[in-house]
Design a protein around this motif. Structure first.
Motif, PDB file in Angstrom:
ATOM      1  N   LYS A 183      37.957 -28.426  11.470  1.00  0.00           N
ATOM      2  CA  LYS A 183      36.831 -28.597  10.550  1.00  0.00           C
ATOM      3  C   LYS A 183      35.647 -27.776  11.064  1.00  0.00           C
ATOM      4  CE  LYS A 183      35.869 -31.310   6.920  1.00  0.00           C
ATOM      5  NZ  LYS A 183      36.645 -31.233   5.677  1.00  0.00           N
ATOM      6  N   PRO A 184      35.748 -26.440  11.012  1.00  0.00           N
ATOM      7  CA  PRO A 184      34.667 -25.624  11.572  1.00  0.00           C
ATOM      8  C   PRO A 184      33.334 -25.900  10.884  1.00  0.00           C
ATOM      9  CG  PRO A 184      36.585 -24.285  11.007  1.00  0.00           C
ATOM     10  CD  PRO A 184      36.822 -25.633  10.428  1.00  0.00           C
ATOM     11  N   VAL A 185      32.293 -25.961  11.690  1.00  0.00           N
ATOM     12  CA  VAL A 185      30.941 -26.209  11.178  1.00  0.00           C
ATOM     13  C   VAL A 185      30.267 -24.883  10.880  1.00  0.00           C
ATOM     14  CG1 VAL A 185      28.654 -27.114  11.776  1.00  0.00           C
ATOM     15  CG2 VAL A 185      30.720 -28.408  12.370  1.00  0.00           C
ATOM     16  N   GLU A 211      32.505 -25.238   6.979  1.00  0.00           N
ATOM     17  CA  GLU A 211      32.857 -23.985   6.307  1.00  0.00           C
ATOM     18  C   GLU A 211      33.606 -24.220   4.999  1.00  0.00           C
ATOM     19  OE1 GLU A 211      34.797 -21.336   9.026  1.00  0.00           O
ATOM     20  OE2 GLU A 211      33.002 -21.077  10.262  1.00  0.00           O
ATOM     21  N   ASP A 212      34.273 -25.391   4.888  1.00  0.00           N
ATOM     22  CA  ASP A 212      34.992 -25.687   3.641  1.00  0.00           C
ATOM     23  C   ASP A 212      34.094 -26.335   2.591  1.00  0.00           C
ATOM     24  OD1 ASP A 212      34.633 -28.254   4.571  1.00  0.00           O
ATOM     25  OD2 ASP A 212      36.764 -28.690   4.879  1.00  0.00           O
ATOM     26  N   GLY A 213      32.798 -26.436   2.895  1.00  0.00           N
ATOM     27  CA  GLY A 213      31.847 -26.986   1.920  1.00  0.00           C
ATOM     28  C   GLY A 213      31.536 -28.459   2.104  1.00  0.00           C
ATOM     29  N   ASP A 214      32.346 -29.169   2.889  1.00  0.00           N
ATOM     30  CA  ASP A 214      32.066 -30.595   3.116  1.00  0.00           C
ATOM     31  C   ASP A 214      30.743 -30.772   3.860  1.00  0.00           C
ATOM     32  OD1 ASP A 214      34.340 -31.309   1.865  1.00  0.00           O
ATOM     33  OD2 ASP A 214      35.405 -32.070   3.627  1.00  0.00           O
ATOM     34  N   PRO A 369      36.903 -17.007  18.590  1.00  0.00           N
ATOM     35  CA  PRO A 369      35.679 -17.080  17.775  1.00  0.00           C
ATOM     36  C   PRO A 369      34.746 -18.237  18.119  1.00  0.00           C
ATOM     37  CG  PRO A 369      37.625 -17.697  16.476  1.00  0.00           C
ATOM     38  CD  PRO A 369      38.123 -17.136  17.761  1.00  0.00           C
ATOM     39  N   TYR A 370      35.271 -19.323  18.683  1.00  0.00           N
ATOM     40  CA  TYR A 370      34.401 -20.473  18.957  1.00  0.00           C
ATOM     41  C   TYR A 370      33.946 -20.556  20.405  1.00  0.00           C
ATOM     42  CZ  TYR A 370      36.112 -21.645  14.342  1.00  0.00           C
ATOM     43  OH  TYR A 370      36.437 -21.581  13.006  1.00  0.00           O
TER      44      TYR A 370
END
Length: 449
Positions: A183-185, A211-214, A369-370
């Motif tokens: 669940k990337p922020v 990133e998924d809009g949540d 990436p993180y």
């Protein structure tokens, strides 16, 4: 079982919370838990190699290696004495070491070949110290605050079944579905007034946008992402942006790359009691600033290999490499790395028919990436105060329960940065901060170190 990330418990003794937890969970053996092991004072220095190979294919005298180690580590210990000095002779640890070594060299009386070999051995120790500090060059590490990093007693040890055993035990105490993965922020919105359908009439000052809009409206968020990620996403990760002085601290604190390269062999070519193989590159010297010829010579930054404990019929060496050369290594294919290191080992051992490793596995912390690197150091131009500044919660003028963003992670611990115990303590620190806000009357469950 290999550790792609954290490898050792550094300073496994009573003052180390990672060691204490590992002991409580029964994750360590008798030797690691022994009083004798806990009392060893290493000074934070890596042990001497079992064997040292020169790039000429000859073995380097371990007596000469020990002599250079005594010189190098003696100078490293001296660098820690500038902590409370009014001023330092030079800005960086690297410059100080080179200045002192230069003076020693004038007193060397051996033949030219031996003097060159001694400098090449010292260069290997510089590369090793780059791995320890997680930096490209010791010239980037600030001299004045270097002594603030605190070394705990105890002979560094490993988890026989991996560091993950520790985190598994810690997570086991949490209610199910507490942790959300994958669940990337994207952005942390703060200083706002956000609604949550499940809590009608209540507003939240923070909203975590994924990133998924949540969106997750919350009272507080503890940010523990690596400093490398913060450096790269500073302009977009916080809305509104961080205060200028905190953003400046993030820019100034050093964050480098230290990678591992694991080589698996059908049969070991090293002696049964061998623990550490050192590589010494002839004609290198810490007193000469050679620009990194990445394409042709990245592997010359490799310090050597730790021999991992044999498991059944598996024989594995773990190489360490730091800095820009390490980052270049990440751009190569596994095949290229395997071929290159096979050639290096054949050259070093003087055995052109040395069998190639059967497989390779490596970390790529810079391109991940993180993370975008490995861990922090106090860079020239920064001080321990910058780590404290990074650790300060927001808003800075907050009174009581208005705290919104809290910061943890190894780069927020002034004396234990770059370590797992520093990371753990920083997390406890911020948890305690919230506990004291919400339940000041509750007794702390464990003494905080």
């Amino acid at each position: 079982m290999v550790e792609v990330g954290a490898h050792w418990i550094h300073g496994p003794s009573r003052g180390n919370p990672v060691f204490q937890l590992a002991a409580e969970y029964g994750l360590l053996g008798e030797k690691e838990l022994s009083e004798e092991n806990q009392l060893v004072e290493t000074g934070g220095h890596v042990g001497l190699p079992s064997v040292s190979y020169a790039s000429s294919g000859a073995r380097v005298s371990l007596q000469l290696v020990a002599e250079m180690a005594t010189l190098f580590y003696g100078l490293i210990d001296q660098t820690r004495e500038f902590l409370h000095a009014a001023e330092t002779p030079v800005p960086s640890v690297g410059e100080y070491l080179k200045k002192e070594i230069g003076q020693h060299v004038t007193g060397w009386t051996e033949d030219e070949e031996t003097r060159k070999l001694k400098l090449a051995i010292l260069n290997s120790f510089f590369n090793l110290e780059c791995c320890v500090s997680g930096t490209h060059s010791m010239d980037l590490v600030a001299l004045a605050p270097f002594g603030e990093y605190t070394v705990l007693p105890g002979l560094d040890c490993t988890f026989s079944k991996g560091y993950q055993g520790l985190t598994n035990c810690m997570v086991a105490s949490l209610p199910e579905d507490t942790v959300v993965f994958e669940k990337p922020v994207k952005t942390i919105h703060w200083n706002g007034s956000f609604q949550e359908a499940a809590f009608p009439g209540e507003t939240f000052p923070v909203s975590v946008e994924c990133e998924d809009g949540d969106q997750f409206p919350v009272h507080h968020v503890i940010v523990t992402v690596p400093l490398g990620f913060l450096k790269e996403h500073l302009d977009t990760f916080f809305d509104p942006p961080l205060p200028a002085e905190k953003a400046e601290a993030i820019r100034k604190i050093g964050f480098g790359t230290n990678n591992k390269i694991f080589l698996e062999f059908e049969e070991p070519f090293w002696e049964p009691d061998c623990q550490l193989i050192q590589l010494v590159w002839d004609d290198t010297s810490p007193l000469e600033d050679a620009p990194p010829a990445l394409q042709d010579a990245w592997f010359r930054k490799l310090i050597g290999f730790v021999v991992l404990p044999p498991f059944a019929s598996v024989h594995v060496l773990c190489g360490f490499i730091a800095g820009l050369e390490s980052e270049f290594m990440e751009t190569l294919s596994d095949e290229e790395v395997l071929l290159c290191l096979t050639q290096v080992l054949r050259r070093m051992t003087g055995n052109p028919r040395l069998p190639a490793p059967k497989s390779v596995l490596r970390s790529c912390w810079h391109s991940a990436p993180y993370t975008r690197g490995s861990y922090s150091y106090v860079a020239v131009g920064s001080t321990g105060g910058d780590l404290d500044l990074l650790a300060q919660p927001l808003p800075a003028d907050s009174a009581g329960a208005q705290l919104q963003i809290l910061f943890a992670g190894e780069a927020t611990h002034r004396t234990f940065y770059s370590t797992t115990h520093g990371a753990l303590l920083s997390g406890w620190r911020e948890a305690d901060r919230l506990l004291s806000l919400w339940a000041p009357q509750v007794q702390q469950p464990r003494p905080r170190l």
